[in-house]
Design a protein around this motif. Structure first.
Motif, PDB file in Angstrom:
ATOM      1  N   THR A   3      10.001 -55.199   4.527  1.00 56.29           N
ATOM      2  CA  THR A   3      10.645 -54.091   4.112  1.00 56.29           C
ATOM      3  C   THR A   3      11.846 -53.976   3.941  1.00 56.29           C
ATOM      4  O   THR A   3      12.843 -54.715   4.693  1.00 56.29           O
ATOM      5  N   GLN A 163       9.365 -38.337  -4.108  1.00 55.12           N
ATOM      6  CA  GLN A 163       8.374 -39.360  -3.561  1.00 55.12           C
ATOM      7  C   GLN A 163       7.868 -38.657  -2.448  1.00 55.12           C
ATOM      8  O   GLN A 163       8.280 -37.633  -1.927  1.00 55.12           O
ATOM      9  N   VAL A 173       4.143 -48.828  -2.820  1.00 54.53           N
ATOM     10  CA  VAL A 173       4.155 -47.547  -3.741  1.00 54.53           C
ATOM     11  C   VAL A 173       2.871 -47.503  -4.488  1.00 54.53           C
ATOM     12  O   VAL A 173       2.642 -48.489  -5.133  1.00 54.53           O
ATOM     13  N   MET A 320       9.554 -53.274  -3.242  1.00 53.63           N
ATOM     14  CA  MET A 320       8.400 -52.656  -2.893  1.00 53.63           C
ATOM     15  C   MET A 320       7.062 -53.059  -3.697  1.00 53.63           C
ATOM     16  O   MET A 320       7.090 -52.983  -4.980  1.00 53.63           O
ATOM     17  N   TRP A 349       6.130 -40.616  -6.946  1.00 56.56           N
ATOM     18  CA  TRP A 349       5.205 -41.512  -6.238  1.00 56.56           C
ATOM     19  C   TRP A 349       4.877 -41.539  -4.967  1.00 56.56           C
ATOM     20  O   TRP A 349       5.671 -40.411  -4.385  1.00 56.56           O
ATOM     21  N   ILE A 351       4.563 -43.177  -1.151  1.00 55.41           N
ATOM     22  CA  ILE A 351       5.085 -44.342  -0.545  1.00 55.41           C
ATOM     23  C   ILE A 351       4.435 -44.453   0.858  1.00 55.41           C
ATOM     24  O   ILE A 351       4.488 -43.714   1.488  1.00 55.41           O
ATOM     25  N   ALA A 395      11.661 -45.890   1.919  1.00 51.80           N
ATOM     26  CA  ALA A 395      11.792 -44.836   1.093  1.00 51.80           C
ATOM     27  C   ALA A 395      13.142 -44.587   0.590  1.00 51.80           C
ATOM     28  O   ALA A 395      13.344 -44.154  -0.557  1.00 51.80           O
ATOM     29  N   ALA A 398      13.587 -47.043  -2.224  1.00 56.35           N
ATOM     30  CA  ALA A 398      12.810 -46.838  -3.674  1.00 56.35           C
ATOM     31  C   ALA A 398      13.485 -45.655  -4.294  1.00 56.35           C
ATOM     32  O   ALA A 398      13.705 -45.881  -5.604  1.00 56.35           O
TER      33      ALA A 398
END
Length: 418
Positions: A3, A163, A173, A320, A349, A351, A395, A398
């Motif tokens: 991550t 998101q 994602v 991601m 999106w 996640i 998150a 992103a």
């Protein structure tokens, strides 16, 4: 998959503490007073953000002004659900019967972390509008902020970004161009009977029998009435009638959730629901026709096609894994209200928020086929428990990647300075 992580361990620890605090103190839709106060305090502490509270009730808006350039809106919803938490977490909800069962605490903490990164940048080209929205769960929060002059009082965006945490491996994602989430309507059907003693049902008109029969009939509608694909989804979420075993009630109430993917399908389903309810009442010789009320309506969530691909590529470049959904999700959101009102592109999106070791190879195969993995508590479950140590950095990364990309590329005639 590793991550993406910030290099600032102290900042990560701080936003984890903020998340734990939000999770332990959930607030229902339009009652996010403590949450809004925390958000405003954190934004002001960052410096550089103009902060306005009580927008559309409990909403908070932050504006970060840079040099010439586009206005980019970043949205996080703040409300919790009337769910009794059953996760066993040491930071579990302290509010009886209320829980962040949909992960809005993740959204708030991650957006605050993005705001910190943007405020700490040497400069930005354009403006950022951070919208912390109330009452998403009732479909009223975005509209309330718009009705309170969101785009008259603050810069109008060139793009809206949002998101949502999902029961997927952390950092994964999923999204798609075009329709990404269903429209939704909650429907209350009240059936009227004639109450009486349980020993003499022949002298009464039993609304509970009507409600039970109608519940079964409703389950045929999506298959029998709808030709559209994806097919609509109709669920009876609650049935209320009576107070004792030996009493036939005067009335019964059904609460329905309808999900549709086109305006025509929605109208067809609503018409069929009314037709079946009225026919059931007539067949039972009910003393009056049923009352049918639509409430908590959500629009379709639609990703602007020519912008979505660019945003998703940027998120992928930030580390991601990005998967295109083969079909729209049946969940609903009011996020699209913002882009529609601003007449600008929008991208939304989902996640993943769960530890990778919780997913089997079969789960990952289901994900690749666009199916939810089995055995993982979904959103709205009392056992829904994202892993903040993995989802918050992902998150944040992103949304930050999408925001900085949009600041560098978006232009709109509506994005005038104010």
């Amino acid at each position: 998959m590793s991550t993406p992580l910030s290099n600032d361990a102290a900042q990560q620890s701080h936003w984890r503490d903020v998340y734990n605090d939000l999770h332990a103190h959930p607030e229902l839709s339009a009652c996010e007073y403590r949450t809004a106060g925390l958000v405003a305090h954190e934004l002001r502490a960052l410096g550089g953000w103009e902060v306005t509270e009580r927008v559309g009730g409990t909403g908070v808006v932050g504006v970060l002004r840079g040099g010439p350039g586009p206005v980019v809106l970043l949205r996080a919803d703040m409300d919790a659900l009337p769910v009794q938490e059953d996760t066993g977490l040491d930071y579990a909800s302290r509010v009886p019967g209320v829980m962040h069962a949909c992960g809005h605490d993740v959204h708030v903490a991650a957006l605050l972390a993005v705001c910190a990164r943007l405020a700490g940048a040497p400069t930005i080209d354009g403006k950022v509008l951070a919208v912390f929205q109330p009452a998403e769960e009732t479909g009223q929060g975005a509209r309330a902020m718009l009705d309170d002059g969101l785009f008259e009082r603050f810069p109008t965006p060139a793009i809206c970004l949002g998101q949502h945490v999902a029961p997927l491996p952390a950092g994964v994602v999923v999204s798609r161009e075009g329709t990404v989430m269903a429209a939704s309507d909650s429907i209350r059907v009240t059936l009227f009977g004639r109450g009486g003693h349980a020993s003499t049902p022949h002298s009464a008109v039993d609304p509970l029998l009507m409600a039970a029969s109608l519940t079964l009939r409703f389950q045929t509608l999506a298959a029998r009435e709808a030709s559209a694909r994806p097919a609509p989804v109709l669920t009876t979420g609650a049935l209320h009638a009576g107070t004792a075993a030996n009493i036939i009630a005067d009335d019964a109430e059904l609460l329905l959730s309808l999900r549709t993917f086109t305006p025509a399908s929605r109208e067809r389903m609503l018409t069929a629901i009314r037709r079946l309810a009225e026919a059931e009442a007539a067949a039972a010789d009910a003393p009056k026709s049923p009352d049918i009320e639509e409430f908590n309506s959500f629009p379709l969530t639609v990703n602007t096609p020519d912008v979505t691909g660019s945003v998703l590529r940027t998120i992928a470049e930030a580390g991601m894994p990005v998967h295109r959904l083969p079909h729209p999700l049946t969940g609903s959101e009011d996020f699209s209200e913002l882009g529609t009102a601003a007449r600008c592109p929008s991208v939304f999106w989902h996640i993943g928020g769960m530890e990778h070791e919780r997913f089997s190879e079969a789960d990952l195969a289901a994900l690749a086929a666009g199916q939810p993995p089995a055995g993982i508590p979904p959103n709205h479950s009392p056992r829904f428990a994202p892993d903040p140590a993995s989802v918050l950095p992902a998150a944040t990364a992103a949304m930050h990647a999408a925001a900085t990309h949009a600041l560098a590329t978006e232009r709109s005639p509506h994005a005038a300075s104010r």
